[in-house]
Design a protein around this motif. Structure first.
Motif, PDB file in Angstrom:
ATOM      1  N   SER A   1       8.528   3.096   2.786  1.00 19.08           N
ATOM      2  CA  SER A   1       8.035   4.236   2.007  1.00 19.08           C
ATOM      3  C   SER A   1       6.974   3.833   0.990  1.00 19.08           C
ATOM      4  O   SER A   1       6.214   4.673   0.538  1.00 19.08           O
ATOM      5  CB  SER A   1       9.190   4.983   1.330  1.00 19.08           C
ATOM      6  OG  SER A   1      10.085   4.092   0.762  1.00 19.08           O
ATOM      7  N   THR A   2       6.905   2.556   0.638  1.00 16.70           N
ATOM      8  CA  THR A   2       5.818   2.147  -0.255  1.00 16.70           C
ATOM      9  C   THR A   2       4.734   1.404   0.513  1.00 16.70           C
ATOM     10  O   THR A   2       3.720   1.029  -0.063  1.00 16.70           O
ATOM     11  CB  THR A   2       6.335   1.219  -1.370  1.00 16.70           C
ATOM     12  OG1 THR A   2       6.958   0.082  -0.764  1.00 16.70           O
ATOM     13  CG2 THR A   2       7.331   1.909  -2.262  1.00 16.70           C
TER      14      THR A   2
ATOM     15  N   LYS B   1       3.712   4.814   4.375  1.00 15.12           N
ATOM     16  CA  LYS B   1       3.305   5.623   3.228  1.00 15.12           C
ATOM     17  C   LYS B   1       2.273   6.661   3.645  1.00 15.12           C
ATOM     18  O   LYS B   1       1.394   6.384   4.447  1.00 15.12           O
ATOM     19  CB  LYS B   1       2.741   4.711   2.137  1.00 15.12           C
ATOM     20  CG  LYS B   1       2.489   5.427   0.833  1.00 15.12           C
ATOM     21  CD  LYS B   1       2.305   4.436  -0.298  1.00 15.12           C
ATOM     22  CE  LYS B   1       0.978   3.725  -0.204  1.00 15.12           C
ATOM     23  NZ  LYS B   1       0.747   2.872  -1.369  1.00 15.12           N
TER      24      LYS B   1
ATOM     25  N   PRO C   1       4.898   6.840  -3.319  1.00 14.54           N
ATOM     26  CA  PRO C   1       5.736   6.411  -2.208  1.00 14.54           C
ATOM     27  C   PRO C   1       6.184   7.589  -1.370  1.00 14.54           C
ATOM     28  O   PRO C   1       6.198   8.723  -1.840  1.00 14.54           O
ATOM     29  CB  PRO C   1       6.939   5.765  -2.905  1.00 14.54           C
ATOM     30  CG  PRO C   1       6.993   6.411  -4.241  1.00 14.54           C
ATOM     31  CD  PRO C   1       5.574   6.729  -4.610  1.00 14.54           C
TER      32      PRO C   1
ATOM     33  N   SER D   1       6.601   8.966   3.046  1.00 14.00           N
ATOM     34  CA  SER D   1       5.750   9.210   4.204  1.00 14.00           C
ATOM     35  C   SER D   1       5.206  10.634   4.155  1.00 14.00           C
ATOM     36  O   SER D   1       5.520  11.398   3.257  1.00 14.00           O
ATOM     37  CB  SER D   1       6.553   9.015   5.485  1.00 14.00           C
ATOM     38  OG  SER D   1       7.442  10.102   5.661  1.00 14.00           O
TER      39      SER D   1
ATOM     40  N   SER E   1      11.622   8.301   2.440  1.00 11.67           N
ATOM     41  CA  SER E   1      11.401   7.995   1.033  1.00 11.67           C
ATOM     42  C   SER E   1      12.366   6.895   0.617  1.00 11.67           C
ATOM     43  O   SER E   1      13.301   6.569   1.354  1.00 11.67           O
ATOM     44  CB  SER E   1      11.614   9.247   0.172  1.00 11.67           C
ATOM     45  OG  SER E   1      12.958   9.663   0.269  1.00 11.67           O
TER      46      SER E   1
ATOM     47  N   ILE F   1       5.343   1.458  -7.139  1.00 15.27           N
ATOM     48  CA  ILE F   1       4.734   2.786  -7.110  1.00 15.27           C
ATOM     49  C   ILE F   1       3.754   2.878  -8.275  1.00 15.27           C
ATOM     50  O   ILE F   1       3.844   2.095  -9.223  1.00 15.27           O
ATOM     51  CB  ILE F   1       5.811   3.888  -7.210  1.00 15.27           C
ATOM     52  CG1 ILE F   1       6.598   3.761  -8.517  1.00 15.27           C
ATOM     53  CG2 ILE F   1       6.762   3.821  -6.012  1.00 15.27           C
ATOM     54  CD1 ILE F   1       7.573   4.891  -8.743  1.00 15.27           C
TER      55      ILE F   1
END
Lengths: 359, 364, 308
Positions: free
Chosen positions: A167-168, A172, A180, A182, A277, B163
């Motif tokens: 997710s990161t 992504k 983060p 998809s 996620s 992030i």
């Protein structure tokens, strides 16, 4: 003094009577808890058990029951096959995650192609992802005699790290401004697991869960493999005399449960969850273990157990929001319900007798 | 809104909403909050709940507040949001990034309900607003203190996930530490969790064992501070998310803190809903609006450093200083901000690079 | 004495402390499983122990009493499991999982009002003169008493299980409850005591998290340590010294990967953070390869009902 005495045959009456008895006992014990917390126990109990089914917003919440129960049922049925054969897959959570990642990955790889074949291929990919993840403990067990409890459990944590990386990193959303997570499948119809009939909460995952329940029931009662599974669990030695290969059974059971968990993850990520996620997994893989046993490892029982669990989640949430109960109180309540269900079950196979004197 | 015509009503409502249905006030507001963790987490969710309680405090019986803890992202969030909207909530605050898509999806179905999503960027419907806090402003002040206070010239940062929010904080912290002390080196530990006190303690210990003497953290518990406390004042740290002003941790190791104070925003938005001035916003407030607070700087920090840190805080509040003011290069040496230029919000919100001088790679 | 910026002496000293919660809980579970009972509720018992220990320590000001309180809390919770599985013959796997759910909920309810408090410290046991010795000081003399207690318990349990009558009975019950029953042992009563012991050890492990490792109380403070403890028991093939090795291996790699990050290792962070789990699997594979039996008690997970 009371003592337990084994019934010659399991009691048909108690087989069906224990769940309601357990629920009533939970209502009493839970009611005392809620009253002690200063809430009206009748209101809380009604909110948990009645409102999601027949309350003002039941038109919406009834559908949510299947959304919540679907993945639990799908995973639990796979696990139950293994548990019956004495194969302990504790890591369904990891297989669920990997199914979601592989299934979603296939779909996202071809974005934004529109083709009716995309979703079916993703379904296969999802099952494959879970299957591969379950094959690791299975093959390590058959080749190196490694305990599957440890390996499957450890692989949950590895899967969680891969999920964070997905997710990161590699899954992504390129249009997500660096955040983060998809792409959301709701914006990609060809790969989306959309509702087939929304008022019932029916999407392909729910269909898969119900179909699987029927198939598993047939497998266990009518098919040779089902017989082998039951035999291996009840009498491993006899099973060997019958030519049941323990290694093949491990691969079969782990494979089925992994693939089903992977399917559940894939249907969840493309439907209700919508995207990969960091915190995509919410413990279905662990809760499903409880569901499998509450359903007495019987596919049809699992369906009922799945819905009961879903009801306590959905109703518990309502009680929490509307009546200001801490979420922890709902957890305690769920724990009580499970305790009572498990305890009262004893009456199916045993009866209490007044014993005179010591044994 | 009743039963089967839910979707039809929703579609009709969409038409109405686009016509500006926002403009009338309300006598009584039901404000609802969706939390990702338990209220007792002592950090992120705790602070949001403080904001919710402030709303209750401010308006008394003119508001009713409701909340739900431990809501997982995805399907569960959609259900909770729907339940709340059906149950009569007028405004719903969704307090985690992961609720972004769920918030927008449900907002489409309930055009009369206002949705406020924290830390996201999607506002697909007129009834969705977003809000966030400029935590990097607080990181700048922390960085300055760190640079001045370190004796080993090694400072540390316990990060959660790679992030933009976190990377922004690391960059701001490093830039200001470097400005205060050119010899400073930054060590970053990625914990890959928001909350795991034992692991956070281990991470802090690893930093301390390798000579780091100032630790900032972007995870939620007080464990890093507790670990620093075991060094009898040799290592200092900061409170994160909440003030963490535990008496035993002051004056050291907790020398200051960044406080997420959501109360001003929550009180303001609910108030606007009552008096009819509510409008869709994309709010990114910081020290100036009181959304980011610098917790009391203790006596362990020398008077002059404290004065400098407070001056920086005040300059940021006054708008005369932006923590990301050029010249700043990216890690690979390529220019990012020219002399005197300040970072556009878009660059910050999607930040995926370290600034020049930070060693190591962002996990990708 | 540095390797890539990491001091091995400090690393070993650190891992010994950070492994204590897992070690204590896993030792307790070892006894439970050797008696033939599979209690998957370790996480629940740990978190309730973390809260119980914290409350007692804060109220009395004594960390030692805190640990006792933690042990009691864990034991009391485990009695629910014992009652369900030994009296009502409920399924052990499901009951254990339900226990975790219940324990997390109860601790969260009971812990309201204990956030943001610092408990009394658990101090280093031996004088600085010893602890400051080079190399051996930090490793052997620089710990609090619980670290020594955890090692001592490993030795005691090894001895009890291997060489005493009590150990013999426990093992007999775990290998074949029918045979043990035929010999006149009260299978369910023995198992009940083992479960309570396991609960107490898990509770103490949890208390170490809230009193020494982190020191504070927050919801869900044990954050999954109970699951790791369960895995370590399997890893160790149900033998106390191997439990210690497993806990130190896991704790060591966890600490090492964080240290490698600080030292600026070239290995990508995500591989480092998977390392504790992957290496545990790898070591288990190497250890189990070629051996026929994995040492699991034969009656593990099966309930016993004396028909006469």
């Amino acid at each position: 003094m009371l003592r337990l005495e084994k019934r010659p045959t399991p009691s048909k009456f108690w087989l069906y009577a224990t769940p309601p008895v357990a629920v009533i006992l939970t209502m009493i014990a839970g009611g005392i808890l809620f009253a002690a917390m200063g809430k009206n126990p009748f209101e809380v109990i009604r909110t948990i058990f009645w409102d999601p089914l027949f309350g003002e917003f039941a038109f919406y919440l009834r559908g949510q029951l299947l959304v919540k129960a679907g993945p639990l049922i799908l995973i639990a049925i796979g696990l139950a096959l293994g548990f019956r054969a004495g194969i302990w897959n504790i890591g369904a959570e990891g297989q669920y995650i990997m199914g979601a990642i592989v299934g979603a990955g296939v779909g996202l790889a071809v974005f934004p192609t529109e083709s009716r074949w995309i979703f079916p291929v993703m379904v296969i990919a999802g099952a494959f992802g879970g299957w591969v993840w379950a094959m690791i403990p299975a093959i390590l067990k058959t080749r190196f005699n490694t305990n599957e409890i440890l390996v499957s459990l450890m692989l949950v944590y590895v899967a969680e790290t891969i999920l964070a990386k997905a997710s990161t990193g590699f899954l992504k959303n390129p249009e997500g401004m660096g955040f983060p997570g998809s792409r959301n499948f709701s914006s990609y119809p060809a790969a989306q697991n959309s509702f087939i009939y929304e008022p019932l909460g029916l999407h392909w995952g729910g269909v898969a869960a119900l179909v699987t329940a029927v198939l598993a029931y047939i497998l266990l009662t009518r098919h040779q493999a089902g017989f082998q599974i039951r035999l291996a669990g009840q009498a491993p030695r006899a099973a060997r005399f019958h030519g049941v290969s323990p290694a093949r059974l491990v691969v079969l059971c782990m494979g089925i449960s992994g693939a089903l968990a992977g399917l559940a993850g894939m249907f969840e990520v493309t439907g209700p969850a919508g995207q990969i996620s960091i915190d995509f997994n919410t413990g279905y893989g662990f809760t499903a273990i409880i569901v499998a046993f509450l359903g007495r490892l019987n596919p049809l029982g699992i369906v009922l157990a799945g819905f009961l669990m879903a009801l306590t989640y959905v109703g518990g949430e309502m009680a929490s929001t509307n009546l200001g109960l801490p979420d922890a109180a709902i957890q305690v309540f769920q724990g009580m319900l499970l305790f009572f269900l498990l305890a009262v079950d004893v009456l199916t196979n045993y009866r209490f007798r007044l014993a005179v004197g010591a044994h | 809104m009743k039963r089967r015509n839910l979707l039809a009503t929703a579609a009709m409502g969409l038409l109405l909403a686009s016509g500006g249905a926002f403009a009338q006030g309300m006598d009584k507001v039901k404000a609802c909050f969706v939390y990702v963790g338990p209220i007792g987490d002592g950090g992120w969710t705790f602070q949001h709940h403080q904001g919710a309680l402030a709303v209750q405090e401010a308006y008394g019986d003119k508001v009713e507040i409701q909340w739900q803890e431990n809501v997982p992202e995805g399907a569960d969030a959609e259900r909770v949001l729907t339940q709340m909207a059906l149950g009569g909530c007028n405004i719903i605050f969704t307090t985690s990034f992961g609720y972004m898509d769920a918030t927008n999806a449900i907002a489409a179905k309930f055009p009369d309900v206002k949705f406020e999503h924290a830390t996201g960027y999607k506002r697909e419907h007129p009834n969705v607003s977003t809000y966030n806090a400029r935590f990097y402003e607080g990181r700048a002040v922390q960085g300055h203190i760190a640079g001045k206070m370190t004796k080993t010239n090694k400072i540390g940062y316990i990060a959660s996930f790679p992030i933009p929010e976190v990377i922004m904080g690391i960059n701001s912290y490093y830039l200001h530490a470097k400005k205060a002390n050119p010899n400073v080196e930054l060590s970053i530990v990625w914990a890959f969790t928001w909350f795991d006190p034992a692991k956070e303690a281990d991470a802090a210990k690893a930093l301390i064992d390798q000579g780091v003497d100032v630790i900032a953290s972007h995870t939620d518990s007080t464990a890093p501070l507790a670990e620093a406390a075991k060094t009898n004042g040799a290592v200092i740290g900061f409170g994160q998310a909440s003030d963490m002003a535990i008496p035993e941790y002051m004056p050291t190791p907790r020398v200051s803190s960044i406080i997420d104070n959501w109360a001003p925003y929550y009180v303001k938005r609910v108030g606007e809903l009552m008096d009819g001035t509510y409008a869709q916003v994309d709010s990114w407030a910081g020290i100036k609006e009181g959304e980011v607070e610098i917790g009391m700087i203790t006596d362990a920090v020398p008077e002059e450093v404290k004065a400098e840190a407070e001056a920086m805080r005040d300059a940021i509040a006054a708008g005369t200083y932006h923590p990301f003011t050029g010249p700043i290069n990216k890690q690979d040496g390529s220019p990012w901000l020219a002399e005197g230029a300040t970072a556009p919000d878009g660059d910050l919100l999607g930040m995926n690079f370290y600034v020049e001088g930070i060693v190591g790679d962002i996990p990708q | 004495m540095d390797f890539g910026g990491i001091n091995p002496v400090i690393l070993i000293a650190t891992l010994m402390a950070s492994a204590v919660p897992i070690l204590l809980a896993a030792l307790g579970e070892t006894v439970v499983e050797r008696a033939g009972v599979l209690n998957l509720g370790v996480e629940g018992m740990m978190v309730i122990g973390a809260l119980g220990g914290f409350i007692v320590a804060v109220q009395t000001g004594s960390p030692v009493l805190g640990f006792i309180g933690g042990a009691l809390a864990g034991a009391v919770l485990s009695l629910i499991f014992a009652a369900l599985t030994q009296v009502f013959l409920a399924n052990q796997v499901a009951t254990g999982l339900a226990l975790t759910l219940f324990g997390l909920g109860v601790s969260s309810l009971g812990g309201q009002g204990y956030n943001g408090i610092k408990p009394p410290p658990t101090e280093q046991l031996l004088p600085d003169a010893l602890a400051d010795l080079p190399v051996v000081g930090p490793i052997f003399f620089g710990h609090d008493w619980v670290v020594y207690f955890s090692i001592a318990m490993t030795a005691v349990l090894w001895w009890v299980l291997k060489a005493t009558r009590v150990g013999l009975i426990i093992r007999a019950v775990g290998e074949s409850h029918e045979a043990a029953h035929a010999l006149g042992y009260k299978v369910n009563r023995i198992r009940l005591m083992c479960i309570a012991f396991g609960g107490a050890m898990a509770g103490m492990g949890g208390a170490y998290v809230s009193l020494a490792r982190v020191p504070q109380w927050v919801d869900g403070i044990t954050a999954g340590a109970g699951w790791i403890a369960l895995a370590i028991v399997v890893f160790a093939s149900w033998r106390p010294w191997r439990v210690l090795i497993g806990a130190y291996l896991f704790g060591g790699i966890t600490v090492l990967q964080l240290n490698l990050q600080v030292a600026g290792s070239v290995i990508p962070v995500e591989y480092l953070s998977m390392a504790p789990y992957l290496i545990t699997i790898l070591v288990l594979v190497i250890m189990s390869a070629g051996r026929k039996a994995n040492g699991a008690p034969a009656a593990l997970g099966q309930n016993f009902h004396a028909s006469r």
